[in-house]
Design a protein around this motif. Structure first.
Motif, PDB file in Angstrom:
ATOM      1  N   GLN A  42     -11.454 -20.811  12.021  1.00 44.16           N
ATOM      2  CA  GLN A  42     -11.332 -21.177  10.679  1.00 44.16           C
ATOM      3  C   GLN A  42     -10.378 -22.648  10.316  1.00 44.16           C
ATOM      4  N   TYR A  43     -11.575 -23.211   9.611  1.00 50.49           N
ATOM      5  CA  TYR A  43     -10.267 -24.684   9.387  1.00 50.49           C
ATOM      6  C   TYR A  43     -11.112 -25.505   7.747  1.00 50.49           C
ATOM      7  N   VAL A  44     -10.058 -25.373   7.462  1.00 52.32           N
ATOM      8  CA  VAL A  44     -10.557 -26.215   6.121  1.00 52.32           C
ATOM      9  C   VAL A  44      -9.934 -27.945   5.778  1.00 52.32           C
ATOM     10  N   LEU A  45      -9.896 -28.089   5.083  1.00 53.21           N
ATOM     11  CA  LEU A  45      -9.751 -29.694   4.827  1.00 53.21           C
ATOM     12  C   LEU A  45      -8.036 -29.499   3.979  1.00 53.21           C
ATOM     13  N   LEU A  46      -7.733 -30.784   4.910  1.00 55.50           N
ATOM     14  CA  LEU A  46      -6.315 -30.990   4.614  1.00 55.50           C
ATOM     15  C   LEU A  46      -6.616 -31.682   2.990  1.00 55.50           C
ATOM     16  N   ARG A  47      -5.313 -31.199   2.219  1.00 53.74           N
ATOM     17  CA  ARG A  47      -5.514 -31.056   0.159  1.00 53.74           C
ATOM     18  C   ARG A  47      -4.819 -32.737   1.050  1.00 53.74           C
ATOM     19  N   PRO A  48      -4.961 -34.261  -0.258  1.00 48.60           N
ATOM     20  CA  PRO A  48      -4.080 -35.381  -0.133  1.00 48.60           C
ATOM     21  C   PRO A  48      -3.071 -35.330  -1.019  1.00 48.60           C
ATOM     22  N   PRO A  49      -2.555 -36.255  -1.520  1.00 47.08           N
ATOM     23  CA  PRO A  49      -1.356 -35.510  -2.425  1.00 47.08           C
ATOM     24  C   PRO A  49      -2.027 -36.240  -3.768  1.00 47.08           C
ATOM     25  N   ARG A  50      -1.970 -35.814  -4.925  1.00 49.74           N
ATOM     26  CA  ARG A  50      -2.575 -35.711  -6.304  1.00 49.74           C
ATOM     27  C   ARG A  50      -1.935 -37.410  -6.859  1.00 49.74           C
ATOM     28  N   PRO A  51      -3.279 -38.407  -6.916  1.00 49.08           N
ATOM     29  CA  PRO A  51      -2.668 -39.613  -7.307  1.00 49.08           C
ATOM     30  C   PRO A  51      -1.898 -39.554  -8.246  1.00 49.08           C
ATOM     31  N   PRO A  52      -0.876 -41.030  -8.433  1.00 51.26           N
ATOM     32  CA  PRO A  52      -0.473 -41.774  -9.545  1.00 51.26           C
ATOM     33  C   PRO A  52      -1.006 -40.508 -11.405  1.00 51.26           C
ATOM     34  N   CYS A  53      -1.975 -41.107 -11.682  1.00 50.38           N
ATOM     35  CA  CYS A  53      -2.466 -41.249 -12.285  1.00 50.38           C
ATOM     36  C   CYS A  53      -2.611 -39.533 -12.798  1.00 50.38           C
ATOM     37  N   GLY A  54      -2.543 -38.768 -12.086  1.00 49.72           N
ATOM     38  CA  GLY A  54      -3.068 -37.030 -12.126  1.00 49.72           C
ATOM     39  C   GLY A  54      -4.543 -36.637 -12.429  1.00 49.72           C
ATOM     40  N   ASN A  55      -5.711 -37.557 -12.192  1.00 52.81           N
ATOM     41  CA  ASN A  55      -6.447 -37.004 -12.027  1.00 52.81           C
ATOM     42  C   ASN A  55      -6.671 -36.410 -10.232  1.00 52.81           C
ATOM     43  N   ARG A  56      -8.062 -36.069 -10.545  1.00 51.90           N
ATOM     44  CA  ARG A  56      -8.404 -34.499  -9.331  1.00 51.90           C
ATOM     45  C   ARG A  56      -8.892 -35.376  -8.195  1.00 51.90           C
ATOM     46  N   ARG A  57      -8.527 -35.464  -6.651  1.00 51.00           N
ATOM     47  CA  ARG A  57      -9.475 -36.126  -5.693  1.00 51.00           C
ATOM     48  C   ARG A  57     -10.386 -34.936  -5.648  1.00 51.00           C
ATOM     49  N   LEU A  58     -11.531 -35.756  -5.129  1.00 50.25           N
ATOM     50  CA  LEU A  58     -13.448 -35.089  -4.538  1.00 50.25           C
ATOM     51  C   LEU A  58     -13.698 -35.595  -3.030  1.00 50.25           C
ATOM     52  N   PHE A  59     -14.164 -34.692  -2.828  1.00 49.83           N
ATOM     53  CA  PHE A  59     -14.041 -35.245  -1.343  1.00 49.83           C
ATOM     54  C   PHE A  59     -15.513 -35.198  -1.177  1.00 49.83           C
ATOM     55  N   GLY A  60     -15.904 -36.057  -0.386  1.00 50.59           N
ATOM     56  CA  GLY A  60     -17.599 -35.977  -0.655  1.00 50.59           C
ATOM     57  C   GLY A  60     -17.499 -37.896  -0.172  1.00 50.59           C
ATOM     58  N   PHE A  61     -19.177 -38.165  -0.316  1.00 52.71           N
ATOM     59  CA  PHE A  61     -19.461 -39.057   0.095  1.00 52.71           C
ATOM     60  C   PHE A  61     -19.928 -40.056  -0.693  1.00 52.71           C
ATOM     61  N   PRO A  62     -20.362 -40.597  -0.385  1.00 52.58           N
ATOM     62  CA  PRO A  62     -20.868 -42.536  -1.682  1.00 52.58           C
ATOM     63  C   PRO A  62     -21.713 -41.898  -1.238  1.00 52.58           C
ATOM     64  N   ILE A  63     -23.192 -42.116  -2.238  1.00 54.51           N
ATOM     65  CA  ILE A  63     -24.731 -41.861  -2.158  1.00 54.51           C
ATOM     66  C   ILE A  63     -25.525 -42.252  -2.766  1.00 54.51           C
ATOM     67  N   ILE A  64     -27.149 -42.239  -2.729  1.00 56.10           N
ATOM     68  CA  ILE A  64     -27.241 -43.515  -3.695  1.00 56.10           C
ATOM     69  C   ILE A  64     -28.271 -42.304  -3.604  1.00 56.10           C
ATOM     70  N   LYS A  65     -29.222 -42.445  -5.283  1.00 56.18           N
ATOM     71  CA  LYS A  65     -29.284 -41.173  -5.725  1.00 56.18           C
ATOM     72  C   LYS A  65     -31.079 -41.247  -5.014  1.00 56.18           C
ATOM     73  N   ARG A  66     -31.417 -42.105  -4.355  1.00 54.89           N
ATOM     74  CA  ARG A  66     -32.660 -42.259  -3.372  1.00 54.89           C
ATOM     75  C   ARG A  66     -32.365 -41.247  -2.284  1.00 54.89           C
ATOM     76  N   GLU A  67     -31.433 -41.001  -1.688  1.00 55.01           N
ATOM     77  CA  GLU A  67     -30.958 -40.645  -0.677  1.00 55.01           C
ATOM     78  C   GLU A  67     -30.840 -39.064  -0.797  1.00 55.01           C
ATOM     79  N   LEU A  68     -29.891 -38.524  -2.114  1.00 51.07           N
ATOM     80  CA  LEU A  68     -30.343 -37.402  -2.268  1.00 51.07           C
ATOM     81  C   LEU A  68     -31.396 -36.235  -2.751  1.00 51.07           C
ATOM     82  N   TRP A  69     -32.361 -37.866  -3.344  1.00 48.65           N
ATOM     83  CA  TRP A  69     -33.487 -37.172  -3.800  1.00 48.65           C
ATOM     84  C   TRP A  69     -33.752 -36.429  -1.959  1.00 48.65           C
ATOM     85  N   ASN A  70     -34.404 -38.103  -1.436  1.00 50.77           N
ATOM     86  CA  ASN A  70     -35.141 -37.429  -0.218  1.00 50.77           C
ATOM     87  C   ASN A  70     -34.199 -36.374   0.895  1.00 50.77           C
TER      88      ASN A  70
END
Length: 176
Positions: A42-70
């Motif tokens: 059982q493996y999980v993602l290693l969380r990176p450090p929080r950025p200086p701005c304090g916003n959350r980190r998101l794990f994911g892929f750059p996506i085009i809406k047409r790709e998502l719909w396909n």
């Protein structure tokens, strides 16, 4: 080193997603054994450090809406075999995330914008908007380890999209 530790080390090396040019725009992805599971596989993602701005980190892929719909259309046919997809583009646009989530067994599957830092040459221009990138988000750094996507779920999407995932700094929805 015990044989179990040796096997674990070999498995981790296999799961390491290599850094590609597109990873220069986000934080590299690393998999580690779960602290909360006795199952060595059982493996999980290693969380990176929080950025200086304090916003959350998101794990994911750059996506085009047409790709998502396909992908949503493909997932629809797997989730609802034998059913006919309504002849309404709005239906697939509104339900693609749900079909993809069910088809891949994901706990989280949503869209958000992330900040592009550095070179964006390997991110499709259709994903970009004023220096931000549209992301298919599979996990957030604030989420429980128990809902982390599995390496096979991530690899499946990586093969379908032909690009690597990464960690991105969230752009809040009402950001000005």
């Amino acid at each position: 080193m015990t044989s179990t530790a040796s096997q674990l080390e070999k498995s981790l090396k296999k799961l390491q997603i290599s850094e590609s040019d597109s990873q220069k725009t986000s934080t590299a992805v690393q998999w580690v054994p779960s602290k909360y599971s006795s199952d060595v596989s059982q493996y999980v993602l290693l969380r990176p450090p929080r950025p200086p701005c304090g916003n959350r980190r998101l794990f994911g892929f750059p996506i085009i809406k047409r790709e998502l719909w396909n992908m949503g259309t493909i997932a629809f046919h797997h989730v609802r075999p034998g059913k006919t997809l309504p002849d309404n583009n709005a239906y697939i646009a509104m339900n693609s995330l749900t079909f993809l989530k069910v088809y891949l067994g994901l706990h989280l599957c949503t869209l958000a914008f992330g900040k592009v830092v550095g070179d964006s040459k390997n991110i499709p221009s259709e994903c970009m908007s004023l220096g931000d990138v549209l992301l298919l988000v599979l996990w957030r750094d604030t989420e429980s380890e128990s809902i982390c996507p599995t390496p096979s779920q991530v690899r499946s999407l990586e093969l379908k999209l032909d690009r690597s995932p990464g960690w991105w700094v969230e752009v809040p929805a009402f950001y000005e």
